[in-house]
Design an enzyme around this catalytic site. Structure first.
Site, PDB file in Angstrom:
ATOM      1  N   ASP A   1      42.822 -45.258 -83.823  1.00 42.05           N
ATOM      2  CA  ASP A   1      42.790 -46.872 -83.326  1.00 42.05           C
ATOM      3  C   ASP A   1      42.848 -46.949 -81.820  1.00 42.05           C
ATOM      4  OD1 ASP A   1      42.726 -47.757 -85.764  1.00 42.05           O
ATOM      5  OD2 ASP A   1      45.040 -47.748 -85.833  1.00 42.05           O
TER       6      ASP A   1
ATOM      7  N   GLU B   1      43.420 -50.584 -79.842  1.00 38.38           N
ATOM      8  CA  GLU B   1      43.792 -52.024 -80.029  1.00 38.38           C
ATOM      9  C   GLU B   1      44.520 -52.487 -78.708  1.00 38.38           C
ATOM     10  OE1 GLU B   1      45.225 -52.131 -84.622  1.00 38.38           O
ATOM     11  OE2 GLU B   1      46.292 -51.078 -83.317  1.00 38.38           O
TER      12      GLU B   1
ATOM     13  N   GLU C   1      42.602 -42.485 -89.576  1.00 35.19           N
ATOM     14  CA  GLU C   1      42.079 -43.789 -88.907  1.00 35.19           C
ATOM     15  C   GLU C   1      42.520 -43.307 -87.559  1.00 35.19           C
ATOM     16  OE1 GLU C   1      42.919 -47.630 -90.378  1.00 35.19           O
ATOM     17  OE2 GLU C   1      43.492 -48.344 -88.527  1.00 35.19           O
TER      18      GLU C   1
END
Length: 290
Positions: free
Chosen positions: A108, A110, A106
């Site tokens: 990310d 955010e 993953e």
């Protein structure tokens, strides 16, 4: 992040421009799957080139979208205008994930919502073969709710580069003896969701639902990326578009590294490689590499 999709989101206006050559003629529902309640998604405009989609978060449900295609390496960009006012407890995300398994990969970006007047926090993280906890967090040096800003993930076989308005703020390098996202195809996700349990002041401040609906806008999405819909992954199964050479071997030059140093020096609020409480037995191996 992959395990949080079912918790989504708040009222979000989303504009998505599919600029990659393979996506130019495809409509929104041909390229993306809806996350959350279908009745919380409204396609405003869909002419095959520019998709405008309104997503809604309320107490009953949230929503988001995820790409039908999976990718093995690519450069992914989107413009976002974040939730204004008291956005505490909300999380806006733009990320890639191979799924929810223990060994998932993953990447990310955010944005943790804030109380009015407090700075927004941008969290970047990398998971490789299920190993995460590699966060760099930054206070943004502008008001991300006043206008659109561009956020980019460049993921290639050598490194991952995070950019804000084309300025590199972080690079995560590949080392041959350490885990790195390189074999598992990943889908792109864009979401706005209730992250009250962790997002603002470590979960001390929850969403104030009296301020709903909360709105975030995405637009100008582009993916110059290698499509790999083979579950087994493998570079040989990838179909790469024209323009791949612009990003596939990219590493930061001296100017790019100075930009990263500038962001770390002036705006970094958390660095996992300096968190001795979290890693009492020693920092992850990449923290000692240059």
């Amino acid at each position: 992040m992959a395990k949080l999709l079912h918790q989504l989101l708040s009222l979000a206006a989303v504009t998505v421009s599919c600029l990659a050559p393979a996506a130019a003629a495809a409509g929104f529902y041909e390229k993306f799957d809806v996350v959350g309640s279908r009745d919380h998604v409204r396609v405003v405009s869909d002419d095959g080139k520019t998709q405008q989609v309104a997503l809604t978060l309320d107490r009953s449900s949230g929503s988001g979208f995820t790409s039908k295609d999976t990718y093995l390496f690519g450069e992914f960009s989107v413009q976002m205008k974040l939730v204004g006012g008291n956005s505490a407890g909300t999380v806006t995300s733009f990320y890639l994930s191979s799924g929810e398994g223990d060994g998932h990969d993953e990447i990310d970006i955010e944005f943790m919502g804030n109380l009015s007047g407090d700075p927004y926090v941008m969290n970047t993280n990398v998971w490789a073969n299920g190993d995460g906890k590699k966060e760099h967090q930054f206070y943004l040096w502008y008001d991300p709710t006043a206008d659109y800003h561009n956020y980019t993930i460049n993921w290639n076989p050598k490194n991952i580069i995070f950019q804000v308005d084309d300025v590199p703020v972080r690079t995560f390098k590949k080392y041959n003896d350490l885990a790195y996202p390189q074999n598992k195809p990943m889908r792109l996700h864009a979401t706005l969701w209730d992250g009250s349990y962790w997002a603002t002041r470590h979960g001390d401040v929850k969403i104030d639902w009296s301020g709903a609906p909360f709105v975030v806008s995405y637009r100008g999405y582009s993916a110059n990326a290698c499509v790999n819909n083979n579950p087994a992954g493998g570079w040989s199964s990838s179909l790469c578009p024209e323009g791949t050479a612009a990003w596939i071997n990219r590493e930061l030059d001296g100017t790019g590294l100075r930009n990263v140093a500038w962001a770390e020096r002036n705006y970094m609020s958390y660095n996992y490689c300096a968190d001795g409480w979290r890693f009492p037995q020693g920092f992850p191996a990449e923290c000692y590499r240059k």
